[in-house]
Design an enzyme around this catalytic site. Structure first.
Site, PDB file in Angstrom:
ATOM      1  N   GLY A 259       0.428  -1.323   0.021  1.00  0.00           N
ATOM      2  CA  GLY A 259       0.046  -0.065   0.096  1.00  0.00           C
ATOM      3  C   GLY A 259       0.725   1.360   0.352  1.00  0.00           C
ATOM      4  O   GLY A 259       1.759   1.436   0.037  1.00  0.00           O
ATOM      5  N   SER A 260      -0.323   2.461  -0.034  1.00  0.00           N
ATOM      6  CA  SER A 260       0.976   3.429  -0.058  1.00  0.00           C
ATOM      7  C   SER A 260       1.271   4.511   1.412  1.00  0.00           C
ATOM      8  O   SER A 260       1.551   5.313   0.878  1.00  0.00           O
ATOM      9  CB  SER A 260       0.010   4.576  -0.829  1.00  0.00           C
ATOM     10  N   CYS A 261       0.800   4.013   2.195  1.00  0.00           N
ATOM     11  CA  CYS A 261       0.581   4.588   3.322  1.00  0.00           C
ATOM     12  C   CYS A 261       2.170   3.377   4.735  1.00  0.00           C
ATOM     13  O   CYS A 261       2.988   3.873   4.731  1.00  0.00           O
ATOM     14  CB  CYS A 261       0.013   4.829   4.524  1.00  0.00           C
ATOM     15  N   PHE A 262       1.881   2.395   5.323  1.00  0.00           N
ATOM     16  CA  PHE A 262       3.076   1.848   5.778  1.00  0.00           C
ATOM     17  C   PHE A 262       4.298   1.150   5.706  1.00  0.00           C
ATOM     18  O   PHE A 262       5.247   1.606   5.774  1.00  0.00           O
ATOM     19  CB  PHE A 262       2.144  -0.435   5.729  1.00  0.00           C
ATOM     20  N   ASP A 265       5.379   5.091   5.424  1.00  0.00           N
ATOM     21  CA  ASP A 265       5.704   5.619   6.403  1.00  0.00           C
ATOM     22  C   ASP A 265       6.925   5.272   7.176  1.00  0.00           C
ATOM     23  O   ASP A 265       7.309   5.417   7.979  1.00  0.00           O
ATOM     24  CB  ASP A 265       4.614   5.497   7.003  1.00  0.00           C
TER      25      ASP A 265
END
Ligand code: UDX
Length: 427
Positions: A259-262, A265
């Site tokens: 995904g674009s976050c985990f 980030d």
């Protein structure tokens, strides 16, 4: 009712803007991408988010949500400006500040009047960014402004529902007046509102994602261990979950997180720590664990099928998880590439993500249904938890596959109902 500008119309900006408009606020939204603006203004979101199309069309019709072409048009009438631009990762360097810097510069240029505005950073930024990057640019305008950080906790696919019904709101503010303005904006939310300073709010967002990613990596490692011990992860998970200090949620093992976050980030946090002389050993390990976890699903296939050369393998689910068309960091990419490198013929299917996956791994034949992908396959990996896949039955596999070997990489099928299928799960 407040007048709000939304800068950046990715899933976060669009869901936030549509939710605010649905709650009665007046929203002016803009994005530097003209194609994206053109799609949204016609009521066609450029990405899949459950319910967003209907909600967008409604607020467009009610003239509560307007897509504007320039920053001036968005900022001019607004009291509150939300910065929702992406903060991508630079390889080994952490967060790329570029898009945010450009957005704030363009906001500063567009801010022509003396109206006092509240600028809210919704983009995920490393602690200190609002003070060290956003504030100095705004200072150059000689305008009076208030500053806030309001991190998003929106799950892709469910972003609108999460924006309409948040389970908490975190407000980093530069003073009590800013807190009052934003509390009024969110007055319809029935959830705790946590008010803190700017830097802490930035850190809360990273802490949350880093902890959730750690839970997933921990679950994956524990599942691998359970498998080695010959015990069921499900039972261990249940027993462990009885400890009130351990929340059983977000501990579903499988092929790893994407995904674009985990991934982005956690990498950004590790890189930011390193810049300050702090080595994040746990988070390094989380990333390292996630890098190799997908190999487990391939090892299970090999245990059942032996050499994969010439074998036809179906990958069901190509997005990074179910109910999204997003392929960023999807584990389907390393899974497919590894299968291909082992000489397998790979066939993929996803209800939405097929075309974008094809651009990443063109060697995979992407077909139009799960049934078509399974037809004549020697093995299958369930890579994303689409509801349609959880309805697959033993009969579906037995009727279509050359050899019914199924690796459930998302724990969505009940092993007890898989009679006749050589059914494997991680852990
Ligand atoms: C996440 C956060 O949940 C959200 O609050 C934040 O703002 C953005 O990042 P998202 O990336 O949409 O949202 O996906 P999420 O549902 O959280 O899952 C992330 C990844 O972990 C997916 O690849 C998912 O399949 C995986 N996962 C999640 C597991 O493997 N096991 C779990 O138990 C949970």
């Amino acid at each position: 009712m407040a007048t709000v500008a939304i800068i950046g119309l990715g899933p976060v900006g669009l869901a936030t803007g549509v939710a605010l408009a649905a709650q009665g606020h007046r929203v002016f939204a803009c994005d530097i991408d003209a194609d994206r603006r053109a799609q949204i203004v016609r009521g066609r979101p450029p990405f899949y988010e459950k319910g967003i199309e209907t909600a967008l069309r409604k607020v467009l019709r009610l003239k509560r949500f307007s897509v504007v072409n320039t920053m001036e048009e968005a900022v001019g009438p607004s009291e509150i400006v939300f910065l929702c631009v992406g903060t991508p990762s630079k390889p080994n360097e952490g967060m790329d500040e570029g898009p945010l810097r450009e957005a704030v510069k363009s906001l500063a240029t567009a801010w022509r009047d003396s109206k006092r505005r509240t600028v809210v950073v919704k983009s995920t930024v490393v602690p200190g960014t609002t003070d060290n990057l956003v504030r100095p640019i705004l200072e150059t305008t000689n305008r009076t402004y208030r500053l806030a950080v309001n991190p998003e906790f929106l799950r892709e696919g469910h972003a609108l529902a999460d924006a309409l019904r948040p389970d908490r709101i975190v407000l980093g503010v530069d003073g009590a007046a800013t807190a009052r303005i934003l509390k009024a904006l969110y007055r319809s939310a029935r959830c705790p509102v946590f008010v803190t300073d700017l830097r802490t709010a930035e850190a809360v967002k990273y802490a949350t994602n880093a902890f959730l990613a750690t839970k997933v990596a921990f679950a994956n490692e524990l599942a691998n261990l359970c498998q080695a011990f010959g015990v069921s992860y499900d039972e261990v998970h249940r027993g462990m979950g009885l400890d009130p200090r351990i929340n059983p949620r977000f501990l579903v093992p499988g092929v790893g997180f994407g995904g674009s976050c985990f991934p982005k980030d956690v990498q950004a946090l590790v890189a930011a720590g390193r810049k300050h002389g702090v080595e994040s050993r746990v988070l390094d390990a989380v990333l390292a664990q996630n890098e190799v976890q997908y190999l487990r699903s391939i090892a299970l296939l090999e245990e059942e099928l032996g050499d994969l050369r010439g074998k036809r393998i179906a990958v069901l689910g190509l997005a990074f998880k179910g109910e999204t068309d997003d392929v960023r960091e999807t584990r389907a990419v390393p899974i497919a590439r590894t299968l291909l490198s082992k000489g397998a013929v790979v066939v993929g299917y996803d209800p939405l993500a097929g075309p974008s996956f094809s651009r990443l791994v063109p060697e995979v034949k992407v077909v139009r249904s799960a049934k078509e992908a399974l037809a004549g396959a020697h093995g299958a990996i369930l890579q994303a938890e689409w509801p349609a896949f959880s309805r697959l039955t033993a009969k579906d596999f037995l009727a279509t596959m050359a050899t019914p070997v199924v690796v459930d990489g998302r724990r969505i099928l009940d092993p007890k109902k898989m009679r006749g299928v050589r059914f494997r799960r991680i852990g």
